[in-house]
Design a protein around this motif. Structure first.
Motif, mmCIF file in Angstrom:
data_model
loop_
_atom_site.group_PDB
_atom_site.id
_atom_site.type_symbol
_atom_site.label_atom_id
_atom_site.label_comp_id
_atom_site.label_asym_id
_atom_site.label_seq_id
_atom_site.Cartn_x
_atom_site.Cartn_y
_atom_site.Cartn_z
ATOM 1 N N LEU A 101 11.559 13.554 -5.797
ATOM 2 C CA LEU A 101 11.077 12.318 -6.432
ATOM 3 C C LEU A 101 9.602 12.350 -6.783
ATOM 4 N N GLY A 102 9.245 11.468 -7.709
ATOM 5 C CA GLY A 102 7.860 11.196 -8.047
ATOM 6 C C GLY A 102 7.573 9.766 -7.638
ATOM 7 N N SER A 103 6.310 9.491 -7.268
ATOM 8 C CA SER A 103 6.020 8.145 -6.768
ATOM 9 C C SER A 103 4.531 7.861 -6.859
ATOM 10 N N GLY A 104 4.172 6.657 -6.500
ATOM 11 C CA GLY A 104 2.755 6.313 -6.455
ATOM 12 C C GLY A 104 2.546 4.816 -6.497
ATOM 13 N N MET A 105 1.255 4.423 -6.537
ATOM 14 C CA MET A 105 0.915 3.007 -6.664
ATOM 15 C C MET A 105 0.869 2.668 -8.156
ATOM 16 N N VAL A 106 1.553 1.587 -8.530
ATOM 17 C CA VAL A 106 1.670 1.210 -9.947
ATOM 18 C C VAL A 106 0.271 1.061 -10.565
ATOM 19 N N HIS A 107 0.053 1.729 -11.696
ATOM 20 C CA HIS A 107 -1.249 1.712 -12.367
ATOM 21 C C HIS A 107 -1.560 0.301 -12.887
ATOM 22 N N PRO A 108 -2.816 -0.159 -12.711
ATOM 23 C CA PRO A 108 -3.174 -1.507 -13.178
ATOM 24 C C PRO A 108 -2.827 -1.740 -14.650
ATOM 25 N N ASN A 109 -2.975 -0.719 -15.484
ATOM 26 C CA ASN A 109 -2.626 -0.896 -16.911
ATOM 27 C C ASN A 109 -1.156 -1.243 -17.094
ATOM 28 N N VAL A 110 -0.309 -0.662 -16.239
ATOM 29 C CA VAL A 110 1.130 -0.916 -16.332
ATOM 30 C C VAL A 110 1.415 -2.374 -15.960
ATOM 31 N N LEU A 111 0.785 -2.836 -14.873
ATOM 32 C CA LEU A 111 0.964 -4.232 -14.460
ATOM 33 C C LEU A 111 0.524 -5.148 -15.599
ATOM 34 N N ARG A 112 -0.655 -4.846 -16.167
ATOM 35 C CA ARG A 112 -1.179 -5.682 -17.249
ATOM 36 C C ARG A 112 -0.236 -5.680 -18.446
ATOM 37 N N ASN A 113 0.273 -4.485 -18.815
ATOM 38 C CA ASN A 113 1.197 -4.390 -19.959
ATOM 39 C C ASN A 113 2.440 -5.247 -19.773
ATOM 40 N N ALA A 114 2.788 -5.499 -18.503
ATOM 41 C CA ALA A 114 4.014 -6.256 -18.234
ATOM 42 C C ALA A 114 3.693 -7.678 -17.798
ATOM 43 N N GLY A 115 2.408 -8.095 -17.982
ATOM 44 C CA GLY A 115 2.058 -9.490 -17.735
ATOM 45 C C GLY A 115 1.808 -9.850 -16.282
ATOM 46 N N ILE A 116 1.474 -8.857 -15.441
ATOM 47 C CA ILE A 116 1.163 -9.163 -14.037
ATOM 48 C C ILE A 116 -0.316 -8.863 -13.794
ATOM 49 N N ASP A 117 -0.983 -9.756 -13.087
ATOM 50 C CA ASP A 117 -2.424 -9.626 -12.858
ATOM 51 C C ASP A 117 -2.695 -8.618 -11.739
ATOM 52 N N PRO A 118 -3.303 -7.460 -12.085
ATOM 53 C CA PRO A 118 -3.528 -6.414 -11.074
ATOM 54 C C PRO A 118 -4.549 -6.813 -10.013
ATOM 55 N N ASP A 119 -5.325 -7.906 -10.258
ATOM 56 C CA ASP A 119 -6.259 -8.349 -9.218
ATOM 57 C C ASP A 119 -5.527 -9.140 -8.139
ATOM 58 N N GLU A 120 -4.327 -9.604 -8.486
ATOM 59 C CA GLU A 120 -3.586 -10.405 -7.519
ATOM 60 C C GLU A 120 -2.464 -9.591 -6.860
ATOM 61 N N TYR A 121 -1.847 -8.721 -7.634
ATOM 62 C CA TYR A 121 -0.682 -7.977 -7.128
ATOM 63 C C TYR A 121 -0.880 -6.477 -7.236
ATOM 64 N N GLN A 122 -0.317 -5.751 -6.251
ATOM 65 C CA GLN A 122 -0.185 -4.300 -6.393
ATOM 66 C C GLN A 122 1.243 -3.949 -6.042
ATOM 67 N N SER A 134 0.838 -1.193 0.000
ATOM 68 C CA SER A 134 0.000 0.000 0.000
ATOM 69 C C SER A 134 0.876 1.248 0.000
ATOM 70 N N MET A 135 0.209 2.385 -0.107
ATOM 71 C CA MET A 135 0.867 3.686 -0.078
ATOM 72 C C MET A 135 1.620 3.875 1.245
ATOM 73 N N ALA A 136 1.141 3.228 2.312
ATOM 74 C CA ALA A 136 1.804 3.370 3.617
ATOM 75 C C ALA A 136 3.195 2.755 3.574
ATOM 76 N N ASN A 137 3.321 1.625 2.859
ATOM 77 C CA ASN A 137 4.634 0.999 2.708
ATOM 78 C C ASN A 137 5.593 1.946 1.984
ATOM 79 N N LEU A 138 5.068 2.598 0.953
ATOM 80 C CA LEU A 138 5.876 3.540 0.180
ATOM 81 C C LEU A 138 6.413 4.643 1.080
ATOM 82 N N LYS A 139 5.498 5.210 1.886
ATOM 83 C CA LYS A 139 5.868 6.339 2.730
ATOM 84 C C LYS A 139 6.918 5.905 3.755
#
Ligand code: PHE
Length: 341
Positions: A281-302, A220-225
């Protein structure tokens, strides 16, 4: 015969000359050897005197040859020693010691801190396809971010109709490359050079970023912070104030930019005081489209991602208010800040 060869030996001035004398006297067809062969034709009485005399001559010539050879070698050694003599009392000529460029130093420090937090290092190419640099990161062709990033495009060869390659504008394409290669879970950082057509006190056309990417099932975003705050404390050696500002990147949602508190004044910048902020820096939670584009299932991983400017961190750490100085290669400047001897 004896006098003739002894004086020839004494006159020989190098090894080849000595060898010549040896062959002339003692070689197969040498004068002394021939005489020894004649012993067979002599009467026993004649042989009794001539035999030992010839043998003695042979021995004497042999030792004279060896002695002369040794003398010549000794003389040659003497000569060399005289020529290679060194005066060790002369003062030494100073050779300036090389040193690691501050940007490289900071890059290594940052890498070490993230390594201690469990991140490993990944790398990618600086000449990148527009798919990895843009499309896969959810930045389509018409997106204003492409223009905002002041991209350097590479010219393709005549007749090559593929879209132009770019000098990567950020280290984010390494996110995609890593996800494709190793799949989830991921904890990596990627330090490296990036390029944008931009030039002022806090921008140079080539600069350095460290990308961070963590993908897992409960991120989550808390981990990032938390990770970033751990990092800043370790990097600056003290707790520094940071400001998380809501922002927008096509490849993260939600997104935040992080500034570090500092004071700019008259040619210096100090971290942790004053009321100026430098974006690092710039940061955030990886966008689901990005995960999908790289072959990772956004319903399983964030996951979270960040990209920070190494050069900006170096400015803050060493109190250097102009980024451009880092790349001027001015030895006087490097010495002034203690970066070179
Ligand atoms: N790639 C962004 C930039 O260069 C920074 C960033 C990295 C933002 C990762 C969010 C996530 O500005």
């Amino acid at each position: 015969l004896k006098e003739k060869y002894l004086s020839a030996i004494a006159d020989a001035s190098d090894e080849a000359a000595i060898e010549e004398v040896r062959i002339a006297a003692l070689g197969k067809k040498g004068e002394v050897s021939l005489k020894m062969r004649e012993l067979g034709k002599m009467t026993p009485e004649e042989r009794q005197t001539a035999g030992p005399a010839l043998n003695a001559l042979k021995d004497e010539l042999n030792s004279a040859l060896i002695a002369r050879k040794t003398a010549l070698a000794d003389a040659a050694l003497e000569e060399r020693l005289r020529g290679e003599w060194l005066d060790v009392t002369l003062p030494a000529r100073r050779r300036p010691a090389g040193s690691i460029h501050p940007i490289s130093q900071v890059s290594e420090e940052v890498t070490a801190i993230f390594a201690s937090l469990g991140f490993s290092v990944a790398e990618g190419p600086r000449v990148e396809s527009d798919w990895y640099n843009f499309d896969a990161l959810n930045i389509p062709g018409h997106h204003p971010a492409r223009a905002e990033m002041d991209t350097f495009y590479m010219r393709r060869a005549e007749g090559d109709n593929r879209p132009p390659a770019v000098l990567r504008t950020h280290t984010s394409p390494v996110q995609i490359r890593t996800m494709e290669k190793s799949g989830a879970p991921i904890r990596i950082i990627c330090p490296g050079g990036v390029y944008r057509a931009d030039y002022d006190q806090t921008h140079t056309p080539m600069f350095h970023q460290i990308e961070g990417l963590a993908i897992d099932k409960d991120i989550s975003m808390a981990n990032l912070k938390w990770v970033l705050e751990q990092f800043f404390t370790a990097f600056f050696g003290t707790e520094v104030k940071t400001r998380f500002r809501a922002s927008h990147f096509p490849f993260t949602e939600p997104s935040a930019e992080v500034d570090v508190q500092c004071a700019w004044d008259n040619g210096t910048v100090k971290v942790g005081e004053g009321d100026d902020w430098l974006e690092v820096l710039g940061s955030g939670m990886v966008h689901p489209n990005v995960l999908r584009n790289a072959g990772i299932d956004p319903d399983e991983y964030q996951g979270f991602a960040f990209g920070m400017g190494i050069d900006r961190l170096a400015m803050l750490k060493y109190g250097i208010p102009d980024l451009r100085a880092f790349f001027d290669s001015d030895l006087r400047w490097l010495r002034h800040y203690g970066f070179a001897a």
